[in-house]
Design an enzyme around this catalytic site. Structure first.
Site, PDB file in Angstrom:
ATOM      1  N   GLY A  47       0.815  -1.209   0.000  1.00  0.00           N
ATOM      2  CA  GLY A  47       0.000   0.000   0.000  1.00  0.00           C
ATOM      3  C   GLY A  47       0.845   1.253   0.000  1.00  0.00           C
ATOM      4  O   GLY A  47       2.034   1.219   0.335  1.00  0.00           O
ATOM      5  N   GLN A  52       2.507  10.315   1.741  1.00  0.00           N
ATOM      6  CA  GLN A  52       3.867   9.764   1.748  1.00  0.00           C
ATOM      7  C   GLN A  52       4.722  10.358   0.634  1.00  0.00           C
ATOM      8  O   GLN A  52       5.943  10.245   0.663  1.00  0.00           O
ATOM      9  CB  GLN A  52       3.836   8.237   1.605  1.00  0.00           C
ATOM     10  CG  GLN A  52       3.303   7.542   2.840  1.00  0.00           C
ATOM     11  CD  GLN A  52       3.373   6.046   2.685  1.00  0.00           C
ATOM     12  OE1 GLN A  52       2.476   5.433   2.130  1.00  0.00           O
ATOM     13  NE2 GLN A  52       4.463   5.441   3.153  1.00  0.00           N
ATOM     14  N   CYS A  97       6.655   0.033   6.494  1.00  0.00           N
ATOM     15  CA  CYS A  97       6.162   1.218   5.814  1.00  0.00           C
ATOM     16  C   CYS A  97       7.282   1.814   4.975  1.00  0.00           C
ATOM     17  O   CYS A  97       8.430   1.873   5.431  1.00  0.00           O
ATOM     18  CB  CYS A  97       5.704   2.234   6.867  1.00  0.00           C
ATOM     19  SG  CYS A  97       5.046   3.742   6.177  1.00  0.00           S
ATOM     20  N   LEU A  98       6.959   2.242   3.767  1.00  0.00           N
ATOM     21  CA  LEU A  98       7.962   2.869   2.907  1.00  0.00           C
ATOM     22  C   LEU A  98       8.571   4.110   3.558  1.00  0.00           C
ATOM     23  O   LEU A  98       9.702   4.475   3.261  1.00  0.00           O
ATOM     24  CB  LEU A  98       7.334   3.264   1.561  1.00  0.00           C
ATOM     25  CG  LEU A  98       6.864   2.111   0.667  1.00  0.00           C
ATOM     26  CD1 LEU A  98       6.074   2.659  -0.517  1.00  0.00           C
ATOM     27  CD2 LEU A  98       8.041   1.283   0.183  1.00  0.00           C
ATOM     28  N   HIS A 139      -3.699   0.799   8.035  1.00  0.00           N
ATOM     29  CA  HIS A 139      -2.364   1.413   8.005  1.00  0.00           C
ATOM     30  C   HIS A 139      -2.348   2.605   7.046  1.00  0.00           C
ATOM     31  O   HIS A 139      -1.851   3.686   7.387  1.00  0.00           O
ATOM     32  CB  HIS A 139      -1.342   0.350   7.582  1.00  0.00           C
ATOM     33  CG  HIS A 139       0.049   0.870   7.382  1.00  0.00           C
ATOM     34  ND1 HIS A 139       1.093   0.520   8.210  1.00  0.00           N
ATOM     35  CD2 HIS A 139       0.572   1.704   6.445  1.00  0.00           C
ATOM     36  CE1 HIS A 139       2.197   1.136   7.792  1.00  0.00           C
ATOM     37  NE2 HIS A 139       1.908   1.858   6.721  1.00  0.00           N
ATOM     38  N   GLU A 140      -2.895   2.423   5.833  1.00  0.00           N
ATOM     39  CA  GLU A 140      -2.843   3.499   4.832  1.00  0.00           C
ATOM     40  C   GLU A 140      -3.737   4.668   5.226  1.00  0.00           C
ATOM     41  O   GLU A 140      -3.366   5.827   5.047  1.00  0.00           O
ATOM     42  CB  GLU A 140      -3.223   2.963   3.448  1.00  0.00           C
ATOM     43  CG  GLU A 140      -2.281   1.895   2.894  1.00  0.00           C
ATOM     44  CD  GLU A 140      -0.806   2.254   2.965  1.00  0.00           C
ATOM     45  OE1 GLU A 140      -0.456   3.448   2.912  1.00  0.00           O
ATOM     46  OE2 GLU A 140       0.009   1.329   3.114  1.00  0.00           O
ATOM     47  N   HIS A 143      -2.188   7.080   7.525  1.00  0.00           N
ATOM     48  CA  HIS A 143      -1.316   8.088   6.904  1.00  0.00           C
ATOM     49  C   HIS A 143      -2.090   9.378   6.605  1.00  0.00           C
ATOM     50  O   HIS A 143      -1.529  10.471   6.683  1.00  0.00           O
ATOM     51  CB  HIS A 143      -0.730   7.565   5.590  1.00  0.00           C
ATOM     52  CG  HIS A 143       0.472   6.679   5.750  1.00  0.00           C
ATOM     53  ND1 HIS A 143       1.659   7.133   6.281  1.00  0.00           N
ATOM     54  CD2 HIS A 143       0.680   5.381   5.429  1.00  0.00           C
ATOM     55  CE1 HIS A 143       2.547   6.148   6.273  1.00  0.00           C
ATOM     56  NE2 HIS A 143       1.977   5.061   5.773  1.00  0.00           N
TER      57      HIS A 143
END
Ligand code: NI
Length: 174
Positions: A47, A52, A97-98, A139-140, A143
């Site tokens: 994701g 981000q 996470c990225l 999670h997304e 953000h």
């Protein structure tokens, strides 16, 4: 199309509250194409969320159809203005996470959710999600509210884990 730069902790832009999308235009579609290309670049993530890459709008992409262990999922989803309307059950699970490339962490999430959103053209979407896909969505969406998984671990000492190797080209969680 373009690969966008991914903001990393502690970039303050990751802490912003993202605004709802109100214009479903070509600019939005072009951004979503770039966001998707960015998600798939390097270690393809399950994701990614617009903030981000420094764009504080309520847009996420998730795709749990290519995880190593098959999980129940709805395939590739672009979710605009996503909102979770129902949560059920809780369980801990490992997340990455990225924007937090050096750590993974154990995070407690709802096991089942109901989610409403819009597609890139503004049409309504609705999903019941469970397990890993429900976790990815939570999670997304975090953000979009300026939350990272590291903000949700119960104990930084017990629940955060340093990554040994950044798996280039390998599969990453979230
Ligand atoms: Ni993330």
């Amino acid at each position: 199309m373009a690969i966008l730069d991914i903001l990393k902790l502690p970039d303050p832009a990751l802490k912003q509250l993202s605004e709802p999308v109100s214009e479903f235009d070509d600019e939005l579609l072009a951004f979503i194409a770039d966001l998707e290309e960015t998600r798939l670049n390097g270690p393809a993530a399950v994701g990614i969320a617009a903030p981000q890459v420094g764009y504080a709008r309520r847009i996420v992409i998730i795709d749990c159809s290519t995880t190593r262990k098959p999980v129940p999922n709805h395939g590739h989803l672009v979710l605009v203005n996503p909102e979770i309307t129902h949560w059920e059950g809780y369980e801990p699970g490992r997340e990455g996470c990225l924007s937090v490339p050096d750590y993974t962490g154990n995070v407690i999430r709802a096991t089942r959710i109901h989610l409403v959103a819009q597609d890139p053209h503004g049409s309504p979407l609705e999903f019941d999600m469970e397990g890993y896909e429900a976790r990815a969505a939570q999670h997304e969406i975090d953000h979009l509210d300026g939350m990272l998984f590291v903000d949700r671990v119960v104990s930084r000492r017990a629940d955060l884990f340093k990554r040994k190797v950044y798996q280039k080209g390998g599969k990453r969680k979230n």
